[in-house]
Write an enzyme that holds these catalytic residues in place. Structure first.
Site, PDB file in Angstrom:
ATOM      1  CB  ALA A  20      78.122   7.029  47.459  1.00 37.80           C
ATOM      2  NE  ARG A  26      76.295  11.274  61.409  1.00 36.48           N
ATOM      3  CZ  ARG A  26      75.960  12.395  60.764  1.00 36.48           C
ATOM      4  NH1 ARG A  26      75.106  13.235  61.306  1.00 36.48           N
ATOM      5  NH2 ARG A  26      76.452  12.659  59.567  1.00 36.48           N
ATOM      6  CD  GLN A  86      86.628  10.945  49.429  1.00 34.01           C
ATOM      7  OE1 GLN A  86      85.569  10.364  49.689  1.00 34.01           O
ATOM      8  NE2 GLN A  86      86.912  12.151  49.893  1.00 34.01           N
ATOM      9  CB  SER A 418      42.792 -36.894  51.470  1.00 34.33           C
ATOM     10  OG  SER A 418      41.822 -35.936  51.132  1.00 34.33           O
TER      11      SER A 418
HETATM   12  C1  UD1 Z   1      76.165  17.533  54.199  1.00 28.45           C
HETATM   13  C2  UD1 Z   1      76.466  19.006  53.952  1.00 28.45           C
HETATM   14  C3  UD1 Z   1      75.422  19.853  54.672  1.00 28.45           C
HETATM   15  C4  UD1 Z   1      74.044  19.467  54.237  1.00 28.45           C
HETATM   16  C5  UD1 Z   1      73.806  17.966  54.400  1.00 28.45           C
HETATM   17  C6  UD1 Z   1      72.503  17.574  53.768  1.00 28.45           C
HETATM   18  C7  UD1 Z   1      78.885  19.061  53.707  1.00 28.45           C
HETATM   19  C8  UD1 Z   1      80.152  19.540  54.305  1.00 28.45           C
HETATM   20  N1  UD1 Z   1      77.784  19.315  54.400  1.00 28.45           N
HETATM   21  O1  UD1 Z   1      76.321  17.318  55.609  1.00 28.45           O
HETATM   22  O2  UD1 Z   1      75.663  21.229  54.407  1.00 28.45           O
HETATM   23  O3  UD1 Z   1      73.088  20.197  54.973  1.00 28.45           O
HETATM   24  O4  UD1 Z   1      74.851  17.219  53.761  1.00 28.45           O
HETATM   25  O5  UD1 Z   1      72.175  16.247  54.075  1.00 28.45           O
HETATM   26  O6  UD1 Z   1      78.906  18.536  52.626  1.00 28.45           O
HETATM   27  N2  UD1 Z   1      81.258  11.965  51.462  1.00 28.45           N
HETATM   28  C9  UD1 Z   1      82.228  11.402  50.672  1.00 28.45           C
HETATM   29  N3  UD1 Z   1      83.524  11.489  51.074  1.00 28.45           N
HETATM   30  C10 UD1 Z   1      83.906  12.100  52.209  1.00 28.45           C
HETATM   31  C11 UD1 Z   1      82.897  12.662  53.025  1.00 28.45           C
HETATM   32  C12 UD1 Z   1      81.570  12.591  52.618  1.00 28.45           C
HETATM   33  O7  UD1 Z   1      81.944  10.829  49.620  1.00 28.45           O
HETATM   34  O8  UD1 Z   1      85.113  12.158  52.476  1.00 28.45           O
HETATM   35  C13 UD1 Z   1      79.852  11.879  51.019  1.00 28.45           C
HETATM   36  C14 UD1 Z   1      78.977  11.100  51.978  1.00 28.45           C
HETATM   37  O9  UD1 Z   1      78.941   9.722  51.610  1.00 28.45           O
HETATM   38  C15 UD1 Z   1      77.641  11.784  51.804  1.00 28.45           C
HETATM   39  C16 UD1 Z   1      77.980  13.180  51.391  1.00 28.45           C
HETATM   40  O10 UD1 Z   1      79.329  13.181  50.989  1.00 28.45           O
HETATM   41  O11 UD1 Z   1      76.863  11.189  50.772  1.00 28.45           O
HETATM   42  C17 UD1 Z   1      77.791  14.176  52.537  1.00 28.45           C
HETATM   43  O12 UD1 Z   1      78.550  13.761  53.656  1.00 28.45           O
HETATM   44  P1  UD1 Z   1      77.895  13.662  55.098  1.00 28.45           P
HETATM   45  O13 UD1 Z   1      78.949  13.293  56.052  1.00 28.45           O
HETATM   46  O14 UD1 Z   1      76.677  12.856  55.066  1.00 28.45           O
HETATM   47  O15 UD1 Z   1      77.555  15.218  55.306  1.00 28.45           O
HETATM   48  P2  UD1 Z   1      76.498  15.841  56.276  1.00 28.45           P
HETATM   49  O16 UD1 Z   1      77.125  16.057  57.592  1.00 28.45           O
HETATM   50  O17 UD1 Z   1      75.242  15.090  56.225  1.00 28.45           O
HETATM   51 CA    CA Z   2      74.439  13.296  55.283  1.00 28.63          CA
END
Ligand code: UD1
Ligand code: CA
Length: 500
Positions: A20, A26, A86, A418
């Site tokens: 998270a 976006r 992180q 009233s």
């Molecule tokens: C991700 C998956 C994708 C999947 C999709 C489903 C990866 C590379 N891809 O894509 O295959 O189909 O979810 O919804 O994982 N996050 C961190 N730290 C970071 C980056 C991300 O904690 O440095 C967390 C985000 O908060 C999120 C999750 O990882 O909860 C996934 O990241 P996000 O950028 O949403 O990946 P998607 O492009 O949606």
């Molecule tokens: Ca996502």
């Protein structure tokens, strides 16, 4: 959120790791993505609720973007969960590695999931974990067949149907883009194998990030058993990356909640305009009219009718009660009581069984006894009202002296006339009356009639003299002439001031 015991038969999970830390760019929001709300919980809250019934010993939430707000929220909804920072968002794989490094003692099956999948259900996660254990896999990924896989990671299988890799859309070949089985972002794997492969992740991809999805390919290369389990309901896996998706997930979640309510015996007159949080409870034979919002920890009793156009936030509505076109928060509405139309019940309102808060009434910190009524146009603040009392139209409980709030106490069977102003602190005893238009500043003993208003004075002929020629003067003159013509001898100069 209470974590329940794991279901008998399934080996417990060692840990749940929720990713998270992402920016959620976006969403275009100052609120971190996982804190956006739908159906009574944050995105993060829904994910934690789906994982909680599996009873993992440790829950880790990776935080980064909007860290303070996420940590504060986490402390409120899941105080047992451990936030892990992180510091730099270097990808989902990096986030997973940071999480597992923070809990070196964790050993065994780990459930790893994205923090933005609010439709995920506990049953789906349970099936994934059970299948992982049954197959003896080292890593199992939740998948789904979707009509539109745009933006999602694709599940690459070999001719025999075995999962070989997860490929992100931006890195996929034209052939891989045709695949409609996608990665849900929910994985269960062996902690040691995950740690080992996460440490090997590169960032040689379109985004220059470490992808958690790449550990699957690494394990396949090692010859380790991996699997992919399709979710029964593809909605379960849908993420939430922008506000359009947030609205779409909210709608789906609401459809599920209403569906379950209708199956259990609740009438939902118009599912399109009725919104019920996952945290609310509605008993059978209740009726939800169009435009009703049932939010938070609200409970609605059997046979109660709510709406149209009513919001209930953290309220308790008794059996057979009715609430029409009203807005209520932290209010308790007794059995068979009625509220509305057009009233505003604020926190601390308690309406007794069979009581009534009618039209255009505002209440706050007010206990209104069994069978008591406040039918019209009143403000009732900081009040205790006994049983069977009636508060006349346009009564105001004057509770605020500009500095402090004071309380008004009204006994049983009281009749407030009233337009009475009850200037608190003040007490009206059992069975007492107040005269209409009174300003009550001192206590009224039981059974007394309190009259506190200026005596009436009629200034005869004033309109004829001071508004000569006006329509009112003409009407008055006509009435006098008519009386004179009737010859009743009583039409002479009207009597002077009268007192009432
Ligand atoms: C991700 C998956 C994708 C999947 C999709 C489903 C990866 C590379 N891809 O894509 O295959 O189909 O979810 O919804 O994982 N996050 C961190 N730290 C970071 C980056 C991300 O904690 O440095 C967390 C985000 O908060 C999120 C999750 O990882 O909860 C996934 O990241 P996000 O950028 O949403 O990946 P998607 O492009 O949606
Ligand atoms: Ca996502």
């Amino acid at each position: 959120m209470s974590s329940q015991e794991p279901t008998a038969g399934s080996a417990p999970l060692a840990a749940v790791v929720v990713l998270a830390a992402g920016q959620g760019t976006r969403m275009r929001s100052t609120t971190p993505k996982v804190l956006h709300e739908l159906g009574g919980r944050s995105l993060l809250g829904h994910v934690l609720a789906a994982a909680a019934p599996l009873g993992a010993g440790t829950t880790v939430v990776v935080v980064g973007a909007g860290r303070e707000a996420v940590e504060e929220h986490l402390a409120a909804i899941a105080p047992g969960a451990v936030p892990v920072l992180q510091a730099e968002q270097r990808g989902s794989g990096h986030a997973a590695a940071v999480a597992l490094d923070a809990v070196p003692e964790v050993d065994g099956a780990v459930l790893l999931l994205n923090g933005d999948a609010p439709l995920l259900r506990a049953e789906t996660v349970r099936t994934l974990v059970a299948e992982h254990q049954r197959a003896g896999n080292v890593l199992t990924v939740l998948t789904a067949e979707v009509d539109d896989p745009t933006g999602l990671g694709r599940i690459v299988r070999d001719d025999a149907g075995a999962v070989r890799a997860i490929v992100e859309e931006r890195d996929a070949t034209d052939g891989q883009l045709q695949i409609r089985e996608i990665n849900a972002g929910v994985y269960v794997g062996d902690a040691a194998a995950m740690r080992r492969t996460l440490a090997q992740l590169g960032s040689d991809n379109d985004q220059g990030e470490q992808y958690v999805t790449d550990i699957l390919g690494l394990l396949v290369a090692e010859g380790a058993p991996v699997g992919g389990v399709p979710a029964d309901d593809p909605d379960d896996v849908l993420g939430c990356n922008d506000r359009r998706e947030l609205a779409a997930r909210r709608r789906t979640l609401n459809d599920r909640v209403l569906d379950a309510l209708m199956v259990s015996g609740v009438t939902v007159v118009d599912p399109q305009t009725t919104w019920v949080d996952v945290t609310a409870e509605v008993a059978r034979d209740a009726v939800l009219q169009p435009g009703t919002h049932v939010q938070g920890a609200t409970t609605i009793g059997s046979g109660a009718v709510v709406g149209p156009d009513t919001t209930l936030l953290d309220c308790e509505v008794g059996d057979g009660a009715s609430v029409v076109r009203s807005h209520c928060q932290l209010a308790v509405i007794g059995a068979r009581a009625t509220v509305g139309p057009f009233s505003y019940l604020r926190p601390g309102t308690e309406l007794g069984a069979g009581g009534k808060i009618g039209a255009y009434v505002e209440t706050k910190n007010a206990q209104i006894g069994e069978g008591s009524k406040v039918p019209h146009l009143s403000y009732v603040g900081d009040a205790t009202i006994g049983r069977g009392a009636n508060v006349g139209a346009a009564t105001v409980f004057v509770n605020y002296d500009g500095v402090n709030k004071h309380r008004t106490t009204i006994g049983d069977q009281v009749r407030i006339g009233s337009d009475t102003m009850l200037v608190a602190p003040v007490t009206v005893g059992d069975g007492a009356y107040t005269a209409a238009g009174s300003v009550i500043t001192s206590d009224v003993p039981p059974g007394a009639m309190a009259v506190a208003r200026a005596p009436q004075r009629n200034v005869a002929g004033w309109v004829r003299r001071r508004r000569a020629g006006s329509p009112a003067a003409k009407a008055a003159e006509a009435a006098e002439n008519q009386a004179a013509a009737a010859g009743n001898g009583r039409s002479g100069p009207p009597v002077a001031d009268t007192e009432q």
